[in-house]
Motif scaffolding. Structure first.
Motif, PDB file in Angstrom:
ATOM      1  N   THR A  27       0.828  -1.216   0.000  1.00  0.00           N
ATOM      2  CA  THR A  27       0.000   0.000   0.000  1.00  0.00           C
ATOM      3  C   THR A  27       0.858   1.260   0.000  1.00  0.00           C
ATOM      4  OG1 THR A  27      -0.165  -0.161   2.426  1.00  0.00           O
ATOM      5  CG2 THR A  27      -1.946  -1.120   1.139  1.00  0.00           C
ATOM      6  N   THR A  70       2.442   1.601  -3.562  1.00  0.00           N
ATOM      7  CA  THR A  70       1.436   1.979  -4.557  1.00  0.00           C
ATOM      8  C   THR A  70       1.009   3.427  -4.371  1.00  0.00           C
ATOM      9  OG1 THR A  70       0.621  -0.304  -4.615  1.00  0.00           O
ATOM     10  CG2 THR A  70      -0.818   1.394  -5.512  1.00  0.00           C
ATOM     11  N   SER A  71       0.785   3.834  -3.119  1.00  0.00           N
ATOM     12  CA  SER A  71       0.392   5.228  -2.857  1.00  0.00           C
ATOM     13  C   SER A  71       1.488   6.188  -3.285  1.00  0.00           C
ATOM     14  CB  SER A  71       0.082   5.412  -1.367  1.00  0.00           C
ATOM     15  OG  SER A  71      -0.984   4.588  -0.964  1.00  0.00           O
ATOM     16  N   ARG A 115       1.581   6.359  -7.113  1.00  0.00           N
ATOM     17  CA  ARG A 115       0.441   7.091  -7.678  1.00  0.00           C
ATOM     18  C   ARG A 115       0.567   8.587  -7.431  1.00  0.00           C
ATOM     19  NH1 ARG A 115      -4.372   2.805  -6.001  1.00  0.00           N
ATOM     20  NH2 ARG A 115      -4.014   1.376  -7.746  1.00  0.00           N
ATOM     21  N   THR A 155       0.344   0.903 -11.571  1.00  0.00           N
ATOM     22  CA  THR A 155       0.985   1.292 -10.308  1.00  0.00           C
ATOM     23  C   THR A 155       0.759   0.236  -9.234  1.00  0.00           C
ATOM     24  OG1 THR A 155      -0.994   2.589  -9.783  1.00  0.00           O
ATOM     25  CG2 THR A 155       0.874   3.766 -10.741  1.00  0.00           C
ATOM     26  N   SER A 156      -0.426  -0.377  -9.226  1.00  0.00           N
ATOM     27  CA  SER A 156      -0.700  -1.431  -8.257  1.00  0.00           C
ATOM     28  C   SER A 156       0.216  -2.632  -8.486  1.00  0.00           C
ATOM     29  CB  SER A 156      -2.164  -1.857  -8.354  1.00  0.00           C
ATOM     30  OG  SER A 156      -2.443  -2.921  -7.467  1.00  0.00           O
ATOM     31  N   THR A 157       0.412  -2.993  -9.753  1.00  0.00           N
ATOM     32  CA  THR A 157       1.297  -4.116 -10.067  1.00  0.00           C
ATOM     33  C   THR A 157       2.731  -3.829  -9.635  1.00  0.00           C
ATOM     34  OG1 THR A 157      -0.097  -4.679 -11.968  1.00  0.00           O
ATOM     35  CG2 THR A 157       2.116  -5.604 -11.930  1.00  0.00           C
ATOM     36  N   TYR A 188       3.630  -4.107  -5.800  1.00  0.00           N
ATOM     37  CA  TYR A 188       3.912  -5.411  -5.208  1.00  0.00           C
ATOM     38  C   TYR A 188       5.382  -5.824  -5.353  1.00  0.00           C
ATOM     39  CZ  TYR A 188      -0.891  -6.817  -4.151  1.00  0.00           C
ATOM     40  OH  TYR A 188      -2.146  -6.922  -3.600  1.00  0.00           O
TER      41      TYR A 188
END
Length: 606
Positions: free
Chosen positions: A95, A98-99, A102, A133-135, A138
């Motif tokens: 998280t 990703t934040s 982004r 961005t989520s990928t 991780y």
């Protein structure tokens, strides 16, 4: 693939890897916890088979050891605790990464040159901002997981050699085959995933375009045609997805067959040692446990695939972060009345000049109308005037100061914009009008709305100025008037209306023009005009044609030119001059010389 394309892909991948490395640095705290937890998990995993073997041997020999059983129980409890800690740290890392990513993407989009940002369609940007961005987020924790798996695998292999060198050699016999299968799978998946993401981006772009024009689609009855158009990339997406599945299936069955064969070979050698009396019975359980740990490198396919996906997605995210940002100056903006200068300004889009060597002096305090056919460069000129984009060559100055040298915050407070399709940000209607201002009062907000001819519309809303902007039942023209009110509220020394009156009816546009002429007298105003009445009220008209200045002067003077009259939908102009007026004709003739003289002066200053 040709060598130049390979080199370009390698350069892009290096940029993507650097982006991932920056995420690792930016989320070091949860990653450190995940790393410590992973290290503890490795230690526990390597200790468990030996503890289990010791407990079993103590029972089988009739000398049950409380210490051995207690050690086994303690390790099991510790393993559960570490697993929970690792899971929490991993989620926190994902998280956070990703934040962070982004926010970086959004910041770059907001700081970038609007021309560069427009190179990526809205749907493609959404796909990269949300999905990619989520990928990538991780990847850091996946690296920790993959590293822990590799260390665990190495530890398990070493432990097999400590049990018996023959057992260790039996395990090593199958390692080369497993490594080859894993490497081939990851390489194939990496290339296929990029094609899948590109197809997904095209699908998202078409869907976004259709949703934005949903009323037009409904009105035209073209829903079926739009569905076909939106889904056109679907076969490509499906083919890429099936190729991914086939690549995984082709390699997974090899691995599914290979793992039991390796385990069977190792256990057979260990069983032979027990039968020969070289090894104790409990060693069989220990061997089985360490073999499973040693094979962890093969079971790391999922993390490796996640890394492959993440690296591919990182390249796509980096493309957004690489958009050209407007350099930030730090100089103050000198006091002045708002004189605007364009000196040798050229803007290119690819190999085509949108504006070509523009030299203009916009007088301070004047109402200047910019006219021209579609594609003449009017909007680009408006974007340059407030530095929403930079020229490829030349300079734009406000009161003698190059805009690129001015502190962005000071420039934003000095320049107000109104656009053709404004977006109402800030919450309610009052906040939307005062958006971007540090101080506002209800009186100033309503005064700006009255100047834009929208105050009565707002007051008829259920909550008046407190009505949420997103819920307000407003027409396109009313929204445009609110955008104008926002520009009037800012009261900058330079106000730019970029096609901001196109949706207004004639009466409302006349009211807005009166506000521009009278209420804003003394401030510099630059207006993209499409109606002759607006141009007629202007102090100065700039006529653009093909990216160059074709004429400059009063509307009444320029009206003598048939090509100028053809710019407007109506051939009947209340501000048109009498064709027989020799004085006006002479003034119109002098306009061309003024333009030529201005361009010559501009060229000499460069």
């Amino acid at each position: 693939m040709p060598v130049p394309e390979q080199a370009e892909e390698q350069v892009k991948q290096k940029h993507g890897d650097r982006l991932i490395a920056s995420l690792v640095r930016g989320t070091w705290a949860p990653l450190a916890v995940a790393g410590v937890s992973a290290a503890a998990s490795i230690g526990i995993s390597l200790a468990l088979p030996a503890a289990l073997a010791a407990a079993v041997n103590s029972v089988l020999t009739g000398r049950a050891s409380p210490i051995a059983c207690a050690s086994l129980a303690a390790l099991l409890v510790a393993e559960a605790f570490v697993e929970i800690t690792t899971h929490i740290a991993g989620i926190t890392s994902v998280t956070s990464a990703t934040s962070l990513l982004r926010l970086r993407v959004i910041d770059r989009l907001l700081q970038s040159d609007v021309g560069g940002a427009a190179a990526l369609p809205a749907g493609e940007l959404t796909n990269r901002l949300v999905g990619n961005t989520s990928t990538v987020g991780y990847v850091p924790v996946t690296v920790v997981s993959a590293a822990a798996g590799a260390v665990t695998s190495l530890g398990g292999a070493v432990a097999l050699f400590t049990i018996d060198w023959r057992v260790g050699l039996a395990f090593l016999a199958g390692v080369p085959v497993a490594v080859v299968v894993t490497r081939v799978l990851v390489a194939r998946i990496s290339s296929l995933y990029g094609a899948y993401q590109r197809a997904q981006g095209r699908l998202a772009t078409r869907l976004t375009e259709t949703l934005a024009g949903i009323r037009t689609v409904r009105a035209a009855g073209t829903a079926s045609r739009e569905i076909t158009r939106v889904l056109e990339p679907l076969p490509e997406l499906s083919a890429a997805g099936r190729a991914l599945w086939r690549a995984q299936a082709h390699s997974v069955w090899h691995i599914t067959l290979l793992l039991p064969l390796m385990e069977l070979l190792v256990l057979a050698v260990a069983g032979l040692g027990i039968a020969q009396g070289r090894l104790q019975p409990g060693v069989l359980l220990e061997t089985a446990g360490y073999t499973a740990l040693a094979l962890a490198f093969v079971k790391q396919i999922d993390p490796l695939l996640s890394l492959a996906y993440g690296r591919s997605a990182a390249v796509r995210v980096h493309d957004v972060l690489a958009l050209p940002a407007l350099p930030s100056g730090g100089a103050p903006l000198a006091e002045g009345p708002g004189a605007l200068s364009f000196r040798g300004v050229t803007v290119m889009r690819g190999q085509t000049p949108v504006l070509d060597d523009i030299c203009l002096e916009i007088p301070a305090g004047a109402l200047t109308a910019v006219v021209g056919h579609s594609g003449a460069g009017k909007t680009t000129l408006a974007l340059l005037a407030g530095r929403l984009t930079d020229p490829d060559r030349g300079q734009v100055l406000l009161d003698g100061i190059p805009l690129g040298d001015v502190d962005p915050g000071l420039l934003r407070s000095a320049v107000a914009y109104a656009f053709e399709r404004p977006v109402l940000l800030g919450g309610d209607i009052a906040s939307a009008i005062a958006y971007g201002a540090s101080v506002s009062t209800p009186e100033a907000v309503s005064a700006a709305a009255r100047a834009a001819g929208v105050d009565d519309v707002v007051r008829r809303l259920p909550l008046g100025y407190a009505t949420p902007a997103a819920d307000a039942p407003l027409s396109g023209g009313e929204v445009q008037r609110l955008g104008l009110a926002r520009a009037f509220f800012r009261r900058g020394r330079l106000t730019i209306l970029d096609d901001a009156t196109s949706s207004l009816d004639t009466a409302t546009e006349a009211q807005v023009t009166n506000a521009l002429v009278d209420a804003m007298r003394g401030r510099t105003r630059l207006v993209i005009a499409h109606r002759p009445a607006t141009a007629a009220r202007a102090d100065l008209v700039i006529w653009l044609d093909g990216g160059r200045v074709r004429g400059r002067g009063a509307h009444r003077e320029l009206w003598r030119d048939p090509a100028y009259r053809a710019l407007f939908a109506s051939g009947d102009d209340p501000g048109a001059i009498d064709p027989g007026d020799d004085t006006a004709a002479a003034a119109a003739e002098g306009t061309g010389h003024a333009v030529a003289d201005e361009e010559e002066a501009c060229t000499s200053m460069q």
